[in-house]
Design a protein around this motif. Structure first.
Motif, short mmCIF file in Angstrom:
data_model
loop_
_atom_site.label_atom_id
_atom_site.label_comp_id
_atom_site.label_asym_id
_atom_site.label_seq_id
_atom_site.Cartn_x
_atom_site.Cartn_y
_atom_site.Cartn_z
N TYR A 94 0.84 -1.19 0.00
CA TYR A 94 0.00 0.00 0.00
C TYR A 94 0.88 1.24 0.00
O TYR A 94 2.04 1.23 0.42
N SER A 129 -0.13 10.24 1.13
CA SER A 129 -1.53 10.67 1.20
C SER A 129 -1.82 11.79 0.21
O SER A 129 -2.37 12.82 0.56
N GLU A 168 -5.33 4.03 0.89
CA GLU A 168 -5.62 2.66 1.30
C GLU A 168 -5.79 1.72 0.12
O GLU A 168 -6.10 0.54 0.29
#
Length: 220
Positions: free
Chosen positions: A36, A40, A131
């Motif tokens: 992952y 962000s 995510e």
């Protein structure tokens, strides 16, 4: 005849290429754990160097589609020599050099990508969900396979034109630089690669084509 085949050498080159490809596949499959993004939607810390910050993090599908012309067009250039009556008698050897160059370029590119696992620029865009699992394609930034293969084919074509003393030989290097540079830029513009990825791809493709040519020159 500017190039001289040598069966043991040809066998060794082909075995090396297929061996590198097998190693790349093994590395890719040895760690099935999902990956992952730790980011962000924006640059964080020092993970992106100042030069690569000049790149793009927004996907540009048009630029990506245009770069495909280099991916397929560059490697196709040496095949044009089959239409030349002077080089046609040597075409089986030219085809061997072409296959070895592309095999080594593709194998090395695949191996480096699978070892580096560098995320592509577009995962730094604000629309990327942190995510979301990264696929193999999402982690294949370093190095640019498009740039490597386009450069390898174009540089090989330039070398062959020069070796066989064809009328267009003086333009071969300019064509190679144009194909390599344009393909590399478009991959960066597409948000698929950082500038260093594209530059590394150009260097790898040119180095492989040059090494194959030098290894087959008469007297080598």
């Amino acid at each position: 005849m500017p190039f001289q085949p040598h069966p043991p050498r040809e066998f060794a080159i082909l075995c090396t290429g297929f061996g590198l490809l097998a190693l790349a596949l093994w590395i890719d499959r040895r760690n099935p754990e999902p990956v992952y993004s730790p980011y962000s939607g924006e640059y964080q810390g020092d993970e992106i160097n100042p030069f690569d910050r000049l790149g793009y993090t927004v996907r540009d599908e048009r630029a990506g589609n245009l770069a495909d012309a280099g991916l397929y067009g560059g490697p196709a250039l040496p095949l044009l020599l089959s239409f030349d009556r002077r080089t046609r008698p040597h075409y089986p050897l030219i085809l061997l050099l072409w296959f070895q160059t592309l095999l080594l370029t593709f194998s090395l590119t695949s191996l480096i990508k699978n070892v580096a696992n560098r995320p592509r620029p577009y995962i730094y865009n604000a629309d990327w969900h942190p995510e979301r699992e990264l696929s193999r394609k999402d982690r294949a930034a370093f190095l640019s396979g498009h740039a490597a293969n386009a450069t390898a084919g174009a540089v090989l074509f330039a070398y062959l034109l020069e070796a066989y003393d064809r009328p267009l030989a003086k333009y071969g290097r300019w064509l190679a630089m144009a194909v390599a540079g344009t393909t590399a830029f478009l991959r960066v513009k597409a948000g698929k690669h950082w500038p260093t990825d594209a530059a590394a791809g150009v260097l790898l493709g040119g180095a492989v084509a040059g090494a194959v040519i030098r290894g087959h020159r008469t007297g080598a």
